[in-house]
Design a protein around this motif. Structure first.
Motif, PDB file in Angstrom:
ATOM      1  N   ASN A   1       1.102   5.705   0.022  1.00 11.38           N
ATOM      2  CA  ASN A   1       0.517   6.770   0.828  1.00 11.38           C
ATOM      3  C   ASN A   1      -0.799   7.311   0.276  1.00 11.38           C
ATOM      4  O   ASN A   1      -1.566   7.920   1.006  1.00 11.38           O
ATOM      5  CB  ASN A   1       1.514   7.915   1.034  1.00 11.38           C
ATOM      6  CG  ASN A   1       2.009   8.500  -0.266  1.00 11.38           C
ATOM      7  OD1 ASN A   1       2.677   7.826  -1.043  1.00 11.38           O
ATOM      8  ND2 ASN A   1       1.705   9.752  -0.522  1.00 11.38           N
TER       9      ASN A   1
ATOM     10  N   ARG B   1       0.848  -1.186   0.000  1.00 13.62           N
ATOM     11  CA  ARG B   1       0.000   0.000   0.000  1.00 13.62           C
ATOM     12  C   ARG B   1       0.891   1.246   0.000  1.00 13.62           C
ATOM     13  O   ARG B   1       1.845   1.336   0.756  1.00 13.62           O
ATOM     14  CB  ARG B   1      -0.885  -0.026   1.250  1.00 13.62           C
ATOM     15  CG  ARG B   1      -1.924   1.052   1.314  1.00 13.62           C
ATOM     16  CD  ARG B   1      -2.850   0.886   2.509  1.00 13.62           C
ATOM     17  NE  ARG B   1      -2.153   1.065   3.769  1.00 13.62           N
ATOM     18  CZ  ARG B   1      -2.071   0.152   4.725  1.00 13.62           C
ATOM     19  NH1 ARG B   1      -2.649  -1.023   4.594  1.00 13.62           N
ATOM     20  NH2 ARG B   1      -1.425   0.408   5.839  1.00 13.62           N
TER      21      ARG B   1
ATOM     22  N   GLN C   1       1.800  -2.497   4.271  1.00 14.65           N
ATOM     23  CA  GLN C   1       2.694  -1.405   3.916  1.00 14.65           C
ATOM     24  C   GLN C   1       4.060  -1.917   3.468  1.00 14.65           C
ATOM     25  O   GLN C   1       4.798  -1.185   2.815  1.00 14.65           O
ATOM     26  CB  GLN C   1       2.853  -0.437   5.074  1.00 14.65           C
ATOM     27  CG  GLN C   1       1.598   0.381   5.314  1.00 14.65           C
ATOM     28  CD  GLN C   1       1.827   1.451   6.349  1.00 14.65           C
ATOM     29  OE1 GLN C   1       2.033   1.161   7.525  1.00 14.65           O
ATOM     30  NE2 GLN C   1       1.798   2.684   5.902  1.00 14.65           N
TER      31      GLN C   1
ATOM     32  N   ASP D   1      -3.057   5.199  -1.200  1.00 21.92           N
ATOM     33  CA  ASP D   1      -3.977   4.052  -1.203  1.00 21.92           C
ATOM     34  C   ASP D   1      -4.739   4.026   0.124  1.00 21.92           C
ATOM     35  O   ASP D   1      -4.418   3.271   1.035  1.00 21.92           O
ATOM     36  CB  ASP D   1      -3.202   2.746  -1.419  1.00 21.92           C
ATOM     37  CG  ASP D   1      -2.541   2.684  -2.777  1.00 21.92           C
ATOM     38  OD1 ASP D   1      -3.146   3.154  -3.758  1.00 21.92           O
ATOM     39  OD2 ASP D   1      -1.412   2.170  -2.863  1.00 21.92           O
ATOM     40  N   ARG D   2      -5.771   4.875   0.223  1.00 21.37           N
ATOM     41  CA  ARG D   2      -6.495   5.060   1.486  1.00 21.37           C
ATOM     42  C   ARG D   2      -7.917   4.537   1.451  1.00 21.37           C
ATOM     43  O   ARG D   2      -8.601   4.557   2.466  1.00 21.37           O
ATOM     44  CB  ARG D   2      -6.515   6.544   1.839  1.00 21.37           C
ATOM     45  CG  ARG D   2      -5.137   7.098   2.086  1.00 21.37           C
ATOM     46  CD  ARG D   2      -5.209   8.549   2.510  1.00 21.37           C
ATOM     47  NE  ARG D   2      -3.863   9.070   2.679  1.00 21.37           N
ATOM     48  CZ  ARG D   2      -3.505  10.288   2.361  1.00 21.37           C
ATOM     49  NH1 ARG D   2      -4.391  11.132   1.873  1.00 21.37           N
ATOM     50  NH2 ARG D   2      -2.271  10.684   2.541  1.00 21.37           N
ATOM     51  N   GLU D   3      -8.386   4.082   0.305  1.00 20.96           N
ATOM     52  CA  GLU D   3      -9.767   3.632   0.182  1.00 20.96           C
ATOM     53  C   GLU D   3      -9.945   2.273   0.864  1.00 20.96           C
ATOM     54  O   GLU D   3      -8.991   1.590   1.209  1.00 20.96           O
ATOM     55  CB  GLU D   3     -10.166   3.538  -1.301  1.00 20.96           C
ATOM     56  CG  GLU D   3     -10.193   4.892  -2.004  1.00 20.96           C
ATOM     57  CD  GLU D   3      -8.808   5.344  -2.479  1.00 20.96           C
ATOM     58  OE1 GLU D   3      -7.867   4.522  -2.479  1.00 20.96           O
ATOM     59  OE2 GLU D   3      -8.671   6.523  -2.834  1.00 20.96           O
ATOM     60  N   VAL D   4     -11.189   1.875   1.022  1.00 16.85           N
ATOM     61  CA  VAL D   4     -11.526   0.620   1.703  1.00 16.85           C
ATOM     62  C   VAL D   4     -10.825  -0.575   1.062  1.00 16.85           C
ATOM     63  O   VAL D   4     -10.313  -1.453   1.759  1.00 16.85           O
ATOM     64  CB  VAL D   4     -13.060   0.418   1.727  1.00 16.85           C
ATOM     65  CG1 VAL D   4     -13.417  -0.956   2.249  1.00 16.85           C
ATOM     66  CG2 VAL D   4     -13.719   1.502   2.558  1.00 16.85           C
ATOM     67  N   TRP D   5     -10.787  -0.623  -0.274  1.00 17.91           N
ATOM     68  CA  TRP D   5     -10.192  -1.777  -0.954  1.00 17.91           C
ATOM     69  C   TRP D   5      -8.727  -1.976  -0.577  1.00 17.91           C
ATOM     70  O   TRP D   5      -8.209  -3.087  -0.639  1.00 17.91           O
ATOM     71  CB  TRP D   5     -10.315  -1.647  -2.483  1.00 17.91           C
ATOM     72  CG  TRP D   5      -9.560  -0.465  -3.046  1.00 17.91           C
ATOM     73  CD1 TRP D   5     -10.069   0.771  -3.305  1.00 17.91           C
ATOM     74  CD2 TRP D   5      -8.181  -0.414  -3.395  1.00 17.91           C
ATOM     75  NE1 TRP D   5      -9.084   1.595  -3.781  1.00 17.91           N
ATOM     76  CE2 TRP D   5      -7.912   0.896  -3.848  1.00 17.91           C
ATOM     77  CE3 TRP D   5      -7.141  -1.346  -3.362  1.00 17.91           C
ATOM     78  CZ2 TRP D   5      -6.649   1.301  -4.269  1.00 17.91           C
ATOM     79  CZ3 TRP D   5      -5.883  -0.939  -3.785  1.00 17.91           C
ATOM     80  CH2 TRP D   5      -5.643   0.370  -4.236  1.00 17.91           C
ATOM     81  N   ALA D   6      -8.035  -0.914  -0.166  1.00 18.42           N
ATOM     82  CA  ALA D   6      -6.591  -0.983   0.095  1.00 18.42           C
ATOM     83  C   ALA D   6      -6.251  -1.359   1.536  1.00 18.42           C
ATOM     84  O   ALA D   6      -5.091  -1.650   1.824  1.00 18.42           O
ATOM     85  CB  ALA D   6      -5.948   0.356  -0.251  1.00 18.42           C
ATOM     86  N   ARG D   7      -7.230  -1.382   2.405  1.00 17.89           N
ATOM     87  CA  ARG D   7      -6.943  -1.603   3.827  1.00 17.89           C
ATOM     88  C   ARG D   7      -6.253  -2.927   4.116  1.00 17.89           C
ATOM     89  O   ARG D   7      -5.474  -3.016   5.050  1.00 17.89           O
ATOM     90  CB  ARG D   7      -8.221  -1.481   4.645  1.00 17.89           C
ATOM     91  CG  ARG D   7      -8.704  -0.055   4.718  1.00 17.89           C
ATOM     92  CD  ARG D   7      -9.896   0.086   5.625  1.00 17.89           C
ATOM     93  NE  ARG D   7     -10.409   1.454   5.522  1.00 17.89           N
ATOM     94  CZ  ARG D   7     -11.639   1.792   5.779  1.00 17.89           C
ATOM     95  NH1 ARG D   7     -12.513   0.877   6.174  1.00 17.89           N
ATOM     96  NH2 ARG D   7     -12.022   3.048   5.650  1.00 17.89           N
ATOM     97  N   GLY D   8      -6.532  -3.943   3.334  1.00 17.40           N
ATOM     98  CA  GLY D   8      -5.918  -5.250   3.570  1.00 17.40           C
ATOM     99  C   GLY D   8      -4.548  -5.420   2.936  1.00 17.40           C
ATOM    100  O   GLY D   8      -3.900  -6.452   3.119  1.00 17.40           O
TER     101      GLY D   8
END
Length: 153
Positions: free
Chosen positions: A55, A53, A67, A57-64
């Motif tokens: 900096n 991920r 880093q 990539d903050r949307e819901v799809w990127a949470r998993g």
């Protein structure tokens, strides 16, 4: 010999030229600022993907998406993160042969203390006068070399 495609900073844009340059890769590393889940899905249609991920990539799809990631390919340990300044370890002491990163949009490769630091540059929207690029790691016999590939766009 194993070919590893390396891409970063797509920011939601996966150019056909980038896809073509990555064809033939046995694995693909995405060093962050992906921009959309569809980017990873398209890359997965070419080869297995290891992604981190960035900096933006903050949307819901990127949470998993982590880093940082570690992967071993052809006997070479590779550490992947988005921002090099956030590297929280000494890769040479930890046994990594390569550190892959993005963020700057500037393609770069240099060897320091036996570790290849590799930034494929940006394959997404052009910023300033920087080139649009992807990268390739060629792993053979436990060693690795990097290539920067300019793509039109």
């Amino acid at each position: 010999m194993t070919i590893v495609g390396v891409i970063s900073d797509t920011h939601g844009l996966l150019r056909p030229e980038a896809v073509e340059a990555l064809r033939g890769s046995e694995h693909i590393l995405h060093a962050g600022d992906i921009g959309a889940l569809a980017i990873l899905e398209k890359l997965e249609s070419i080869a297995p993907v290891t992604a981190v991920r960035g900096n933006v990539d903050r949307e819901v799809w990127a949470r998993g998406i982590p880093q940082n990631q570690m992967v071993e390919i052809g006997g070479v340990s590779i550490y992947v993160l988005h921002i090099l300044a956030e590297l929280g370890l000494k890769p040479e002491a930890a046994g990594f042969g390569v550190v892959v990163y993005g963020h700057s949009h500037v393609p770069s490769q240099k060897v320091t203390e036996g570790v290849l630091y590799f930034n494929p540059g940006s394959a997404g929207p052009r910023r300033f006068q920087l080139p649009v690029t992807v990268g390739r790691l060629v792993v053979e016999g436990g060693s690795v070399r990097g290539e920067i590939i300019a793509i039109d766009g």
